[in-house]
Scaffold this active site. Structure first.
Site, PDB file in Angstrom:
ATOM      1  N   LYS A  93       1.083 -15.475  20.538  1.00 54.02           N
ATOM      2  CA  LYS A  93       0.949 -16.324  19.344  1.00 54.02           C
ATOM      3  C   LYS A  93       1.673 -17.645  19.576  1.00 54.02           C
ATOM      4  CE  LYS A  93       1.729 -16.067  14.300  1.00 54.02           C
ATOM      5  NZ  LYS A  93       2.277 -15.240  13.194  1.00 54.02           N
ATOM      6  N   SER A 111      -0.888 -14.477   9.325  1.00 57.99           N
ATOM      7  CA  SER A 111      -0.999 -15.697  10.103  1.00 57.99           C
ATOM      8  C   SER A 111      -1.340 -15.454  11.579  1.00 57.99           C
ATOM      9  CB  SER A 111       0.304 -16.472  10.030  1.00 57.99           C
ATOM     10  OG  SER A 111       1.347 -15.754  10.651  1.00 57.99           O
ATOM     11  N   SER A 164       1.987 -10.735   8.462  1.00 52.35           N
ATOM     12  CA  SER A 164       1.221 -11.574   9.386  1.00 52.35           C
ATOM     13  C   SER A 164       0.745 -10.880  10.658  1.00 52.35           C
ATOM     14  CB  SER A 164       2.030 -12.810   9.777  1.00 52.35           C
ATOM     15  OG  SER A 164       1.965 -13.769   8.759  1.00 52.35           O
TER      16      SER A 164
END
Lengths: 481, 100
Positions: free
Chosen positions: A79, A154, A178
């Protein structure tokens, strides 16, 4: 969805036996990305030459009998808020667009020490603020199972990359769901470890008392393997816990082989099964409950009475912490600077131009709840309700070993479906309490919504530091038909 | 609880955020809604409840005060928007109206 041969543990076997090389594996991943990521949009960027060079080094080590671990040569997506030395780390924000990490996150260091290859930068909501990836300042990420729908957020890029089989696994971060929510939206497994289990060093801070790095994978065993590698006390993060890290992978394998939940008390918090739960999700959860019973698990009704305040507590604590954490992005030492007359004006203009709308909204809310005259009413009161939420979990875990709930009220929604920020916040209602209380949880697929054809996730939550139990139970649940 | 009107200019100033007039209007309305929603917290009885700052009980953590190798200066400066003579970060003038 999950392909049994594209798991870390299956690939490790193939690498070990010589049937597969890391160069072949990474080439295959890069080819898949080149062929399909134009449509999906999971990756912000990736350096193919660097990846192939690392793969060649891994193969050379293995040939010389010097493989760093069984997982040497396996690529893992990262990420874009987790640092990898020499790679950009933009948090999908314009303000950090060209910032190159001078060091790696401890979680990444631990993986690369085992020979794992960091594979590209995965898209996310800007600074991890969002539930759909629609807040990325860089690009749109689509759900690989239906490109008209969001991948969740997210960690949407991480979930999409795993679901699209670009990489066998990815790292995400979870502040209010997330990891678990995008995992559910994309039909994969995602783990939020106990707060402090995994070092936050090298994870760009959003809400420091809630953030945790965790794995996103195709099955529970892979999640257990990765959680085991990245866990442990780190001198660079004083909130990391000095606790022994049990063999999570062994616990998961034990569960996957035994396929039984005999003797396991599974708690169903009534607040998570009430109004607001979509019919298709409810139907699959009911089936999951029947499955638990069929596997010999004991269903226990429990209550988490302060659950309804979790979203509010979260949006006070998380935005307050974010307003302080994001104060460091001022265009001075790194990141984008908009030159203006003097220092103060440069701050205003750099931050005004560099941050997207949702980030600004949350900085403003966090600043407001911390501002003079409001601290007691909002921040301090939210911290007290946080205590009550923690106590709810502690009481529930006196009656059961593990909690079972939906991950989201509904399946992955369509782009633009939640334009009102408050509606978007409320979509995290089932995942948020876990970050507030700090215990560990895992989201995994449990069926398909017949109407949309989209996956439905089930969340299991365990007490602090009870990952071993969490992995054993969820692996048994996942392995059983 | 009464409707809360949020002074967006004051909050944006505290946060050092430049906002366009449109953003002020939109964010002001959005935040007004959110603030009214989070006011529900006032109904919770928190009498005698201790606040929780952290998910795990943290006490102060100490380390040995020893000099360790740091990151190379050029690596750390490589991300700076403005660098002077390879070793200093160039900043805008601090005092309004003074020479830069």
């Amino acid at each position: 969805m999950a392909d049994k041969s594209f798991t870390i543990h299956a690939l490790a076997e193939e690498l070990k036996s010589g049937k597969l090389t890391s160069v072949q594996l990474c080439r295959r991943c890069l080819d898949a990305v080149a062929a399909k990521d134009g449509e999906i949009g999971a990756f912000i960027k990736y350096d193919a030459d660097r990846i192939m060079a690392l793969a060649a080094e891994s193969d050379a080590r293995r040939q010389n009998g010097k493989a760093l671990s069984d997982y040497d040569g396996i690529p893992i997506g990262i990420k874009d808020n987790i640092c990898v030395t020499g790679e950009t780390c933009s948090c999908a924000s314009k303000i950090l667009e060209n910032v190159v990490s001078p060091y790696a996150a401890t979680a990444v260091e631990k993986l690369t020490a085992k020979g794992v290859i960091p594979f590209g930068r995965l898209n996310m909501d800007e600074f991890a603020m969002g539930s759909s990836c629609e807040n990325s300042a860089v690009k749109k990420t689509c759900n690989p199972l239906d490109t008209s729908r969001v991948p969740g957020g997210s960690s949407g890029g991480s979930a999409a990359a795993v679901a699209a089989m670009f990489v066998p696994a990815a790292l995400g971060s979870d502040t209010g769901g997330s990891i678990r929510q995008p995992a559910a939206f994309c039909g994969i497994v995602g783990v939020k470890p106990t707060y402090g289990r995994v070092s936050r060093s090298g994870l760009v801070a959003f809400a420091s008392s809630l953030d945790q790095i965790g794995p996103m994978t195709n099955d529970v065993v892979d999640s257990a393997i990765l959680t085991g590698i990245i866990s442990g006390k780190d001198p660079l993060d004083s909130t990391s816990l000095d606790e022994a890290v049990p063999d999570f992978a062994a616990a998961a394998l034990k569960g996957a082989q035994a396929k039984t939940l005999a003797g396991v008390r599974v708690g169903l918090p009534k607040e998570y099964f009430g109004a607001g739960l979509d019919a298709g999700v409810k139907e699959q959860l009911d089936k999951a409950i029947e499955k638990v019973k069929a596997l010999g698990g004991e269903i226990v009704d429990v209550s988490l009475p302060h659950s309804k305040y979790a979203v509010t507590v979260y949006y006070i604590l998380a935005t307050a912490e974010a307003s302080a954490n994001l104060a460091r992005f001022d265009g001075m030492r790194y990141g984008a600077r908009v030159e203006a007359g003097d220092l103060n004006e440069t701050y205003f203009k750099s931050r005004g131009a560099g941050f997207g709308n949702e980030v600004k909204r949350r900085i403003l809310l966090g600043t407001y709840v911390l501002s003079s005259g409001y601290y007691d009413a909002y921040y301090l009161r939210a911290q007290k309700v946080r205590t009550l939420i923690r106590k709810d979990f502690a009481s529930a875990f006196e009656k059961c070993d593990i909690l079972m709930t939906p991950v989201t009220p509904a399946v992955a929604f369509k782009f633009g479906a939640k334009s009102d920020p408050l509606q978007m916040y409320l979509s995290d209602i089932f995942t948020i309490a876990l970050n507030i209380s700090g215990n560990c949880g895992l989201s995994m697929p449990c069926g398909t919504d017949p109407e949309s054809g989209m996956p439905v996730g089930v969340q299991f939550m365990a007490p602090h530091l009870a990952e071993e139990k969490l992995f054993e139970v969820t692996a048994a649940f996942g392995a059983a038909e | 609880m009464a409707e809360v009107k949020l002074d967006i200019d004051y909050v944006a100033d505290l946060a050092r955020l430049e906002l366009t007039p449109e953003q002020k209007e939109t964010f002001g309305a959005d935040l007004g809604n959110i603030v009214n929603y989070i006011a529900e917290l006032s109904e919770v009885d928190v009498e005698g409840v201790e606040p929780t700052a952290h998910a795990s009980a943290c006490s102060n953590v100490w380390r040995e005060d020893v000099v360790k190798e740091s990151y190379p200066r050029e690596t750390m400066l490589a991300n700076a928007p403005g660098v002077v003579s390879g070793e200093l970060i160039r900043l805008p003038r601090v005092m309004p109206g003074s020479e830069s």
